[in-house]
Design a protein around this motif. Structure first.
Motif, PDB file in Angstrom:
ATOM      1  N   UNK A 158       0.818  -1.220   0.000  1.00 69.04           N
ATOM      2  CA  UNK A 158       0.000   0.000   0.000  1.00 69.04           C
ATOM      3  C   UNK A 158       0.851   1.268   0.000  1.00 69.04           C
ATOM      4  N   UNK A 159       2.136   1.101   0.332  1.00 63.42           N
ATOM      5  CA  UNK A 159       3.048   2.243   0.364  1.00 63.42           C
ATOM      6  C   UNK A 159       2.568   3.369   1.272  1.00 63.42           C
ATOM      7  N   UNK A 160       2.195   3.005   2.480  1.00 71.29           N
ATOM      8  CA  UNK A 160       1.815   4.051   3.413  1.00 71.29           C
ATOM      9  C   UNK A 160       2.902   4.228   4.458  1.00 71.29           C
ATOM     10  N   UNK A 161       4.105   3.914   4.066  1.00 69.75           N
ATOM     11  CA  UNK A 161       5.236   4.154   4.946  1.00 69.75           C
ATOM     12  C   UNK A 161       5.515   3.025   5.926  1.00 69.75           C
ATOM     13  N   UNK A 162       4.742   1.935   5.827  1.00 69.53           N
ATOM     14  CA  UNK A 162       4.999   0.809   6.719  1.00 69.53           C
ATOM     15  C   UNK A 162       5.871  -0.214   6.004  1.00 69.53           C
ATOM     16  N   UNK A 163       6.842  -0.726   6.706  1.00 66.73           N
ATOM     17  CA  UNK A 163       7.605  -1.822   6.132  1.00 66.73           C
ATOM     18  C   UNK A 163       7.645  -2.953   7.149  1.00 66.73           C
ATOM     19  N   UNK A 164       6.638  -3.802   7.066  1.00 65.35           N
ATOM     20  CA  UNK A 164       6.513  -4.870   8.055  1.00 65.35           C
ATOM     21  C   UNK A 164       7.228  -6.111   7.569  1.00 65.35           C
ATOM     22  N   UNK A 165       8.059  -6.661   8.432  1.00 63.55           N
ATOM     23  CA  UNK A 165       8.666  -7.939   8.086  1.00 63.55           C
ATOM     24  C   UNK A 165       7.910  -9.020   8.850  1.00 63.55           C
ATOM     25  N   UNK A 166       8.248 -10.271   8.555  1.00 61.48           N
ATOM     26  CA  UNK A 166       7.555 -11.370   9.220  1.00 61.48           C
ATOM     27  C   UNK A 166       7.816 -11.322  10.735  1.00 61.48           C
ATOM     28  N   UNK A 167       6.779 -11.117  11.530  1.00 58.56           N
ATOM     29  CA  UNK A 167       7.002 -11.028  12.982  1.00 58.56           C
ATOM     30  C   UNK A 167       7.498 -12.343  13.571  1.00 58.56           C
ATOM     31  N   UNK A 168       7.237 -13.458  12.878  1.00 59.19           N
ATOM     32  CA  UNK A 168       7.663 -14.751  13.414  1.00 59.19           C
ATOM     33  C   UNK A 168       9.179 -14.921  13.369  1.00 59.19           C
ATOM     34  N   UNK A 169       9.843 -14.189  12.484  1.00 64.09           N
ATOM     35  CA  UNK A 169      11.295 -14.321  12.398  1.00 64.09           C
ATOM     36  C   UNK A 169      12.010 -13.209  13.161  1.00 64.09           C
ATOM     37  N   UNK A 170      11.246 -12.416  13.887  1.00 64.17           N
ATOM     38  CA  UNK A 170      11.837 -11.348  14.681  1.00 64.17           C
ATOM     39  C   UNK A 170      12.377 -11.906  15.991  1.00 64.17           C
ATOM     40  N   UNK A 171      13.640 -11.629  16.257  1.00 64.11           N
ATOM     41  CA  UNK A 171      14.266 -12.227  17.443  1.00 64.11           C
ATOM     42  C   UNK A 171      13.637 -11.745  18.745  1.00 64.11           C
ATOM     43  N   UNK A 172      13.255 -10.456  18.737  1.00 61.15           N
ATOM     44  CA  UNK A 172      12.732  -9.893  19.965  1.00 61.15           C
ATOM     45  C   UNK A 172      11.251 -10.212  20.157  1.00 61.15           C
ATOM     46  N   UNK A 173      10.478 -10.072  19.070  1.00 57.95           N
ATOM     47  CA  UNK A 173       9.027 -10.150  19.219  1.00 57.95           C
ATOM     48  C   UNK A 173       8.419 -11.447  18.685  1.00 57.95           C
ATOM     49  N   UNK A 174       9.282 -12.342  18.193  1.00 60.18           N
ATOM     50  CA  UNK A 174       8.768 -13.591  17.638  1.00 60.18           C
ATOM     51  C   UNK A 174       7.845 -14.330  18.603  1.00 60.18           C
TER      52      UNK A 174
END
Lengths: 276, 292
Positions: free
Chosen positions: B140-156
Motif C-alpha cells: 500500500x506504500x503508506x510508509x509501513x515496512x513490516x517484516x515477518x514477525x515470526x522471524x523477529x528475534x525480539x518479538x517472535x
C-alpha cells in the motif's frame, strides 16, 4: 440519559470489535479459498471475482485428505469410545458410592489432569517403538483417551451425583443387578453427561497435534491434520489458495459439529471450573 | 462378606479408567523422573545413573535461559490480555439476554479450531510477508515496512503467543460469564439500592463472588504457560536461532533430534515442577480462605 446512550454505543463498538477479531482470519480463509495464488498476492482482502474451484481438488490430492479424513474419523471414534467405556463406570462409582480409598482415586485423577504431556511422552515413545507400534493409530487412540480420561471421569462423576439415590434403591429392591441398574435407571438420567463428555472428547481428538505428530509416522497413517501440515511443508506449497481451501475443508465439519452441539460443549467447559 | 463383594465390584468398575491412566500417564511419568537422572539416549540398553548432572548442565545452558524467559513472557501475556478481554466481554454479555447466546457462539469458534489449522492460517495468510496480509499492507506504500514477525528475534514469541491468545481468550470469557451469572440477586439489589456505580458493583459484588473461579483459572494459566508447545512448534519450531524456544520445544528437540533422553526428561520434570508449585500455592490459598 444521554451518557447512558453513549455508553451503550461504546459497549456495542467493543463487542463489534471482538467479533471482528474473532472472525477476520476466518473471513480471509473463506474468500481466499476460491482465488488463485496470483489474485491473493494482489489483494488478500477482495472477494473472489472468478470462483476458482481447482484449489479444493489440489488441496485434497496434495494433503492426501482421503486417507487423512478416514484416519481422523477412525481416531476420533475409537478414542471417544474408549473414553466413554472407561469414564462411565468410574464416574458412577465415584459419584454414587462410598468406600475406603475413593478419595485417593479422586485425587489421582485430579492430579493427572494437570500433568504435562512431556512428562510421559518420551518413555512412552521408547516403549511403543520397542513394541513396534509407532504409526499404529489404535495405540495413539489409547494415549489420547488416557489424556482425556481424568476430565471425563470428573465430569461423569458430577452428573452421577445428580442421580437421586431413592431411584437406585427402589430398583435394587425390585431385584435389579448392577448392570441392569446402570442400563435402565442410571444411564437415562446421566445422558446429558454422556453427550457432554463425547462432544469434548471428539473435538479434542479431532484437533489433536502433539501425540499424533510424534507417533503417527508414515504418510498412510496421517490424520487429516498431519496431511494438512505436509501440504504446508514441502516445496510445491507457496500456493496460498490451495492452503486456504485445505483449511476450509478441515474447519467445515468441525464448525457444523460445534454449532449443532454447542450447548453441550459450553456445559462441559463450565462444569469443572464453576462451583454451583 | 457382602460388603467385600460390593467393594470388588466397585474396583472392577474403576479398573478400566485406572489401568489406562496408570499405563499411559503414571508409569511413564515415573520413568521420566528416573531417566532425568541418567544419560539414556532413548533406545540403547545402556543407561547410567548420573545423579543431578543433567539438571546442572541444564541450568547453565543458554537455550534453557531463553526458553525459560519466553515461558515467563508467555505467562505474563496470558495473565493480562486474555484475562482482561475475557472478563470485559463476559461483563458486556452479562446483561444482554438476547444477543448473549449467538455472541458466545461466535466468540467460541476460534477456540474449537485445531491448533494445526489456526497456526497455518496465521502463518500463511496473515504473517507471510511475500503473499499474506502483511505483504498487502506493505504494498500500500503508506510508509509501513513490516517484516515477518515470526522471524523477529525480539518479538517472535509475542507473535506466536498472539495466535494462541486469539484461540484461547473466549474460553476464559465463557467460564467468567458462567460464574458471574451465579452472583446472588439479593446482593446485587442491595448494592443498586445503595446507588453503586458499575465499577463499584464489579469490585465489591461481582469480583468477590467469582474470586474462586478467577484464581482457579489464573493458576491454570500459569500451569499451561509452562507447557506451551503446539503453536510454537507449528509456527517457528523455536527458531530463528532458538529465539522463540520454550521449555516444551526444547525438551522435544532434546529427545527426538539430539537423542538425549536424560536431558529431555530433566526439562520435562522442571516444566512439571512449575505446574506443581502453582498448584500448591492454589491449594494453600483456598485452604487459608476456608479457615478464615
Amino acid at each position: 440519559m444521554k451518557t447512558k446512550k453513549i455508553s451503550l454505543i461504546f459497549q456495542w463498538i467493543l463487542i463489534g470489535f471482538m467479533v471482528l477479531v474473532a472472525c477476520f482470519p476466518l473471513y480471509l480463509v473463506v474468500i481466499n479459498a476460491f482465488k488463485t495464488h496470483a489474485a491473493i498476492v494482489e489483494n488478500p482482502l477482495s472477494f473472489p471475482v472468478d470462483i476458482y474451484w481447482e484449489n479444493f481438488a489440489k488441496a485434497w490430492r496434495t494433503g492426501s485428505f482421503g486417507t487423512g479424513f478416514l484416519n481422523s474419523i477412525r481416531l476420533t471414534v475409537v478414542t471417544t469410545l474408549i473414553v466413554l467405556i472407561a469414564s462411565v463406570p468410574a464416574g458412577y462409582v465415584l459419584g454414587m458410592k462410598k468406600f475406603k480409598g475413593m478419595r485417593a482415586v479422586q485425587v489421582y485423577f485430579l492430579m493427572a489432569m494437570t500433568v504435562p504431556v512431556q512428562l510421559f511422552l518420551f518413555p512412552l515413545y521408547a516403549t511403543l517403538s520397542r513394541l513396534g507400534l509407532i504409526g499404529n493409530i489404535y495405540a495413539v487412540c489409547f494415549i489420547i483417551a488416557a489424556m482425556n480420561l481424568p476430565l471425563a471421569v470428573m465430569l461423569m462423576r458430577t452428573f452421577f451425583m445428580k442421580v437421586p439415590v431413592q431411584l437406585e434403591e427402589s430398583a435394587r429392591l425390585d431385584g435389579a443387578n448392577t448392570m441392569q441398574m446402570l442400563r435402565y435407571v442410571v444411564i437415562p438420567v446421566v445422558r446429558p453427561g454422556l453427550i457432554t463428555v463425547s462432544v469434548l472428547t471428539v473435538l479434542n481428538s479431532w484437533n489433536e497435534y502433539l501425540i499424533s505428530t510424534t507417533f503417527l509416522q508414515g504418510q498412510e497413517n496421517f490424520t487429516v491434520m498431519l496431511g494438512y501440515l505436509a501440504l504446508n511443508g514441502g516445496s510445491v506449497t507457496f500456493d496460498q489458495g490451495m492452503k486456504m481451501a485445505g483449511a476450509l475443508m478441515i474447519i467445515g465439519p468441525v464448525l457444523v459439529f460445534f454449532l449443532a452441539l454447542q450447548q453441550h460443549f459450553v456445559d462441559g467447559l463450565t462444569n469443572g471450573a464453576v462451583k454451583e | 462378606m457382602r460388603t467385600s463383594l460390593r467393594k470388588k465390584a466397585y474396583i472392577l468398575l474403576l479398573l478400566p479408567a485406572l489401568v489406562i491412566s496408570v499405563s499411559v500417564v503414571l508409569i511413564p511419568g515415573i520413568q521420566t523422573i528416573w531417566s532425568s537422572l541418567t544419560d539414556w539416549n532413548g533406545f540403547s540398553a545402556e543407561k547410567h545413573f548420573v545423579g543431578l548432572a543433567n539438571y546442572v548442565e541444564l541450568f547453565q545452558d543458554r537455550y534453557f535461559h531463553i526458553a525459560l524467559k519466553n515461558n515467563i513472557i508467555w505467562m505474563v501475556l496470558f495473565l493480562t490480555i486474555p484475562v482482561v478481554v475475557g472478563m470485559g466481554m463476559a461483563l458486556l454479555l452479562l446483561y444482554r439476554k438476547k444477543g448473549r447466546n449467538i455472541l458466545q457462539m461466535i466468540f467460541l469458534i476460534p477456540y474449537v479450531l485445531a491448533p494445526v489449522v489456526t497456526a497455518m492460517i496465521f502463518k500463511n495468510i496473515i504473517y507471510n510477508p511475500t503473499s499474506g496480509l502483511l505483504h498487502f499492507i506493505n504494498e500500500l506504500n503508506i510508509g509501513l515496512d513490516l517484516s515477518n514477525p515470526l522471524t523477529n528475534r525480539q518479538f517472535g514469541i509475542i507473535a506466536v503467543a498472539a495466535v494462541d491468545m486469539w484461540h484461547f481468550w473466549s474460553y476464559l470469557m465463557i467460564i467468567y460469564l458462567a460464574a458471574l451469572r451465579q452472583t446472588p440477586q439479593d446482593q446485587l439489589e442491595a448494592a443498586r439500592l445503595d446507588g453503586a456505580s458499575f465499577p463499584q458493583l464489579f469490585f465489591h459484588v461481582y469480583l468477590p463472588n467469582i474470586k474462586q473461579t478467577v484464581w482457579l483459572l489464573s493458576i491454570m494459566i500459569v500451569i499451561f504457560s509452562f507447557l506451551a508447545f503446539d503453536y510454537v512448534n507449528l509456527l517457528t519450531q523455536g527458531g530463528p536461532a532458538h529465539y522463540t524456544e520454550v521449555l516444551a520445544t526444547l525438551a522435544y528437540t532434546s529427545a527426538f533430534s539430539q537423542q538425549d533422553l536424560g536431558m529431555a526428561s530433566a526439562i520435562s520434570v522442571v516444566m512439571s515442577g512449575f505446574g506443581l508449585i502453582a498448584s500448591v500455592i492454589y491449594i494453600r490459598l483456598t485452604m487459608r480462605e476456608e479457615r478464615e
